[in-house]
Design a protein around this motif. Structure first.
Motif, short mmCIF file in Angstrom:
data_model
loop_
_atom_site.label_atom_id
_atom_site.label_comp_id
_atom_site.label_asym_id
_atom_site.label_seq_id
_atom_site.Cartn_x
_atom_site.Cartn_y
_atom_site.Cartn_z
N ASN A 76 0.86 -1.19 0.00
CA ASN A 76 0.00 0.00 0.00
C ASN A 76 0.89 1.24 0.00
O ASN A 76 0.97 1.97 0.98
CB ASN A 76 -0.93 -0.02 1.22
N LYS B 119 -2.76 9.95 7.20
CA LYS B 119 -3.42 9.33 6.03
C LYS B 119 -2.51 9.47 4.84
O LYS B 119 -1.91 10.49 4.65
CB LYS B 119 -4.74 10.05 5.76
N ILE C 184 0.66 4.00 -1.44
CA ILE C 184 0.00 5.31 -1.39
C ILE C 184 -0.35 5.72 0.03
O ILE C 184 -0.01 6.80 0.48
CB ILE C 184 -1.29 5.31 -2.26
N TYR C 185 -1.04 4.84 0.75
CA TYR C 185 -1.50 5.21 2.09
C TYR C 185 -0.67 4.60 3.23
O TYR C 185 -0.76 5.06 4.37
CB TYR C 185 -2.97 4.83 2.29
N CYS D 162 -6.26 -2.51 -1.56
CA CYS D 162 -6.26 -1.60 -0.41
C CYS D 162 -7.58 -0.88 -0.27
O CYS D 162 -8.33 -0.78 -1.23
CB CYS D 162 -5.15 -0.56 -0.58
N GLU D 163 -7.81 -0.32 0.91
CA GLU D 163 -9.01 0.43 1.27
C GLU D 163 -10.16 -0.53 1.62
O GLU D 163 -10.62 -1.30 0.77
CB GLU D 163 -9.45 1.38 0.15
#
Lengths: 200, 200
Positions: B23, B200, B25-26, B40-41
């Protein structure tokens, strides 16, 4: 394709009973009304359209993994770019600088995801293109009004090219309101203390 | 059902290369890795699971309109309750009061949506139940730690009952970590200047 629909414009400074009843929770546009039932929230509406009017060019990929990737990036655009851009326009000074930095960073992340492709969806537009599409019309006006620069075409050449590819699509080109109407709409919102644009 | 999986715990104060690569990005949990590919998410993961392991009890309704309604409320829970609760816990004074008010209001809106049903999904749990499920384990601990009260069982009797119904599901009950471990985990995060939980 060929589905009949009616656009009902809304004055966001004087919301209609139809809007207030259709989206009682957020009282926001857009709302899609189909079979007398309202569907709210942009991403939810797009998925509903994709699932209801199945056709030869689906908006989301059919493969579950590719679908998950598209959903991930659509969510990223909404949360990390579109929401941040709202703040960029309606803040000043230090707060605005912070938001501008965040918007630029998100833009560079999107550049990395787009790199090498015509659209986020590949050769054709998909979910992410639709969700980010607004910038091809609005970004320049927002940059001007807020006195900032978000899109650096040297740092983000693919996004820059993508904006032109997107606006060049016949169904986009034919539906862009005249620029002076966009600017007027924008100024009106600002005058209205930005409450409609920022309120959630 | 009967799908084999492995849980890899993460120390969020010292994130593993597996998490950071999966992940990028986050850099957040949860991540689902399937066929060597990361998803993800939370909401994206749940939809992926529903679409990949089709079985007799789908998580999302099959009807596009009902599906849109479930997605609307799942998004509401994430944005208007779960995110706000993170802030409730890690703020103080006036700021905290504002967040508490918002969380309570969201809870009352959810009460209205649940009213008359055992689960948000009807007789069985669905997307919204899964997304809100964490409160049946965490809410009390969060309330204690932050010194606030979010769930008023007189104002929200259906949510109150729902929490018991949810925790009573065998696959929930059998997987709850011991309370002292939850409290310890929580205190650790707070000591760590809340950076992992809020970033975040």
């Amino acid at each position: 394709m060929g589905t009949q629909f009616q656009v009902v414009e809304q004055d966001t400074t004087n919301k209609s009973p139809l809007l207030l009843n259709s989206n009682a929770i957020y009282k926001k546009i857009p709302v899609l009304i189909h079979n007398q039932k309202p569907i709210c929230e942009s991403l939810v509406i797009i998925e509903y359209i994709d699932e209801t009017w199945k056709n030869a060019t689906p908006i989301l990929p059919l493969d579950p993994y590719e679908k998950a990737v598209a959903r991930f990036w659509a969510k990223f655009v909404e949360e990390k770019f579109t929401e941040v851009m709202r703040k960029v326009v309606f803040t000043k000074g230090e707060q605005q600088e912070k938001e501008v930095k965040e918007a630029k960073e998100a833009m560079e992340v999107l550049e990395g995801e787009l790199k090498g492709k015509k659209f986020f969806g590949g050769d054709k537009i998909g979910l992410v293109d639709i969700v980010l599409g607004w910038i091809s019309i609005w970004l320049e006006i927002m940059e001007e009004t807020a006195g900032v620069r978000i899109l650096d075409s040297e740092k983000c050449p693919w996004i820059h090219k993508w904006m032109h590819n997107f606006i060049d699509l016949s169904f986009v080109k034919e539906n862009i309101p005249p620029r002076d109407r966009l600017v007027h709409y924008y100024q009106q919102i600002r005058q209205n203390q930005m409450s409609c644009f920022l309120s959630k």
